[in-house]
Design an enzyme around this catalytic site. Sequence first.
Site, PDB file in Angstrom:
ATOM      1  N   ASN A   1     -13.838  79.144  17.323  1.00 51.47           N
ATOM      2  CA  ASN A   1     -13.726  77.918  16.532  1.00 51.47           C
ATOM      3  C   ASN A   1     -14.737  77.823  15.401  1.00 51.47           C
ATOM      4  O   ASN A   1     -14.591  77.009  14.506  1.00 51.47           O
ATOM      5  CB  ASN A   1     -13.872  76.690  17.444  1.00 51.47           C
ATOM      6  CG  ASN A   1     -15.096  76.760  18.313  1.00 51.47           C
ATOM      7  OD1 ASN A   1     -15.260  77.690  19.097  1.00 51.47           O
ATOM      8  ND2 ASN A   1     -15.995  75.807  18.177  1.00 51.47           N
TER       9      ASN A   1
ATOM     10  N   SER B   1      -4.897  72.512  23.335  1.00 50.51           N
ATOM     11  CA  SER B   1      -5.307  71.133  23.058  1.00 50.51           C
ATOM     12  C   SER B   1      -4.386  70.543  21.997  1.00 50.51           C
ATOM     13  O   SER B   1      -4.143  71.155  20.955  1.00 50.51           O
ATOM     14  CB  SER B   1      -6.745  71.126  22.537  1.00 50.51           C
ATOM     15  OG  SER B   1      -7.103  69.822  22.155  1.00 50.51           O
TER      16      SER B   1
ATOM     17  N   HIS C   1      -4.722  67.840  19.955  1.00 48.63           N
ATOM     18  CA  HIS C   1      -5.179  67.257  18.685  1.00 48.63           C
ATOM     19  C   HIS C   1      -5.512  68.307  17.630  1.00 48.63           C
ATOM     20  O   HIS C   1      -5.799  67.969  16.487  1.00 48.63           O
ATOM     21  CB  HIS C   1      -6.333  66.274  18.912  1.00 48.63           C
ATOM     22  CG  HIS C   1      -7.659  66.869  19.263  1.00 48.63           C
ATOM     23  ND1 HIS C   1      -8.683  66.966  18.356  1.00 48.63           N
ATOM     24  CD2 HIS C   1      -8.137  67.394  20.411  1.00 48.63           C
ATOM     25  CE1 HIS C   1      -9.743  67.504  18.945  1.00 48.63           C
ATOM     26  NE2 HIS C   1      -9.437  67.774  20.196  1.00 48.63           N
TER      27      HIS C   1
ATOM     28  N   THR D   1      -1.583  59.275  37.358  1.00 41.69           N
ATOM     29  CA  THR D   1      -0.300  58.984  36.700  1.00 41.69           C
ATOM     30  C   THR D   1      -0.242  59.711  35.362  1.00 41.69           C
ATOM     31  O   THR D   1      -1.178  59.647  34.563  1.00 41.69           O
ATOM     32  CB  THR D   1      -0.146  57.460  36.506  1.00 41.69           C
ATOM     33  OG1 THR D   1      -0.240  56.866  37.796  1.00 41.69           O
ATOM     34  CG2 THR D   1       1.195  57.120  35.868  1.00 41.69           C
TER      35      THR D   1
ATOM     36  N   CYS E   1     -26.203  69.919  15.804  1.00 37.90           N
ATOM     37  CA  CYS E   1     -27.286  68.961  15.614  1.00 37.90           C
ATOM     38  C   CYS E   1     -27.543  68.271  16.944  1.00 37.90           C
ATOM     39  O   CYS E   1     -26.710  67.542  17.439  1.00 37.90           O
ATOM     40  CB  CYS E   1     -26.878  67.939  14.562  1.00 37.90           C
ATOM     41  SG  CYS E   1     -28.220  66.856  14.124  1.00 37.90           S
TER      42      CYS E   1
HETATM   43  N1  PLP Z   1     -12.111  75.249  22.826  1.00 37.76           N
HETATM   44  C1  PLP Z   1     -12.150  75.431  21.501  1.00 37.76           C
HETATM   45  C2  PLP Z   1     -12.132  76.821  20.958  1.00 37.76           C
HETATM   46  C3  PLP Z   1     -12.234  74.339  20.638  1.00 37.76           C
HETATM   47  O1  PLP Z   1     -12.292  74.535  19.320  1.00 37.76           O
HETATM   48  C4  PLP Z   1     -12.267  73.036  21.196  1.00 37.76           C
HETATM   49  C5  PLP Z   1     -12.427  71.855  20.325  1.00 37.76           C
HETATM   50  O2  PLP Z   1     -13.070  71.878  19.308  1.00 37.76           O
HETATM   51  C6  PLP Z   1     -12.180  72.913  22.587  1.00 37.76           C
HETATM   52  C7  PLP Z   1     -12.115  74.036  23.374  1.00 37.76           C
HETATM   53  C8  PLP Z   1     -12.184  71.570  23.236  1.00 37.76           C
HETATM   54  O3  PLP Z   1     -10.948  70.933  23.042  1.00 37.76           O
HETATM   55  P1  PLP Z   1     -10.836  69.356  23.225  1.00 37.76           P
HETATM   56  O4  PLP Z   1     -11.471  68.724  22.041  1.00 37.76           O
HETATM   57  O5  PLP Z   1      -9.360  69.096  23.293  1.00 37.76           O
HETATM   58  O6  PLP Z   1     -11.507  69.023  24.500  1.00 37.76           O
END
Ligand code: PLP
Length: 387
Positions: free
Chosen positions: A153, A201, A203, A239, A327
């Site tokens: 990420n 995920s 979002h 639920t 940070c």
């Molecule tokens: N793993 C990776 C590589 C991510 O980029 C993120 C979120 O930034 C997550 C896990 C965590 O996902 P969530 O925000 O849905 O908990």
Amino acid sequence: MPDPIYLDHAATTPVRPEVRDAMAPFFGPRFGNPSSIHRWGREARVALDEARERVGACIGAAPDEVCFTSCGTEGDNFAILGAWRTARTAGRHAVVTTPIEHKAVLGSVHQARAEGAIERTLAVDSNGIVDPGSFDRLVGADVAVCSVMWVNNEIGTVQDIPTLAGAARSRGVVFHTDAVQAFGKLPIDAREQAFDLLALSGHKIGAPKGIGALFIRRGTPLAPLMHGGTQDRGRRPGTENVAFAVGLARAAELAVAERSAEYARLAALRDTLESELLAQIPDAVIHARTAPRAPHIVNISVPGTDSESLLMALDLAGIAASAGSACQSGSVTASHVLSAIGIAPELAAGAIRMSLGSLTTEEGVRRVVQVFPALTAKARRLAGLAL
Ligand code: PLP
């Protein structure tokens, strides 16, 4: 003031209108609890079952291999702790991961260690790619679970998950991959690829925050994280969030349908952004630039700048990005990812992550190319004055 430019899609993405429309009835008349016997309940059950089937179809999984979660973090925790807590009773005491994982994985591995696991960390090269020799040495018959993220990420590095998962399977080791940044960018197919567990995920792909999914291959033993009712056959009591499950299904289908075209579009924009920035700031460093990378993440350091002030200056100029450093309690610490790939702390301290996605346009990239070099030049002048 021109429209602000959002370059933080790896943090989160806007909910797609199609997803909002698909979810809307479940905030209205279709409010039933899928465990209820009456018509409202049956209607909710059908929607939930369909959502499970549709998410499964997007990754080559059967419906019963899809477990809805609240987020990627929950999926990673469930995968690692669920596998560890099952396997430790069978004498598998080690948990293996990489030093560049998201905190969701690292935190889960630390928890397993607190419960008695031996933590092993795979070596990575200067691009973040797992060293095959290290994998050979560390992934053996005493391993409860091996977790390697598909796309990083912070720097976008893509691991060869099909090969690593296949190697883990040949040693009888459960293999988990955090595919939160990979889904919608790379082809994922549980029928052809040997991972046992895979976290998604919502979002990050145009569904709301608060929904995710964990793929659990049939026959993979996994202790539940929560205890209570019999929802999802006891794997995840509570639920179910029908509306968000339906939203995730819609977002996942759209992401898969648009994947190839969006990959090409983002890769072209990313290449333009990087080459133009490097042309104007020749001593800038783009981290992991030579790695196999996902098309949506650019992580750049300009020597002599610090990411916090640069982010504020970018924000004032209408550009939203994020830091490649974390940070914590007021002090900026170098990112664990950049330090694991050997980036010097002074350079890591100025790292900026720009992540591209549905809101990114050519015009936006052009503006960033106009604005960023001047902002970094100013930041360097100010840093020089402060010396
Ligand atoms: N793993 C990776 C590589 C991510 O980029 C993120 C979120 O930034 C997550 C896990 C965590 O996902 P969530 O925000 O849905 O908990």
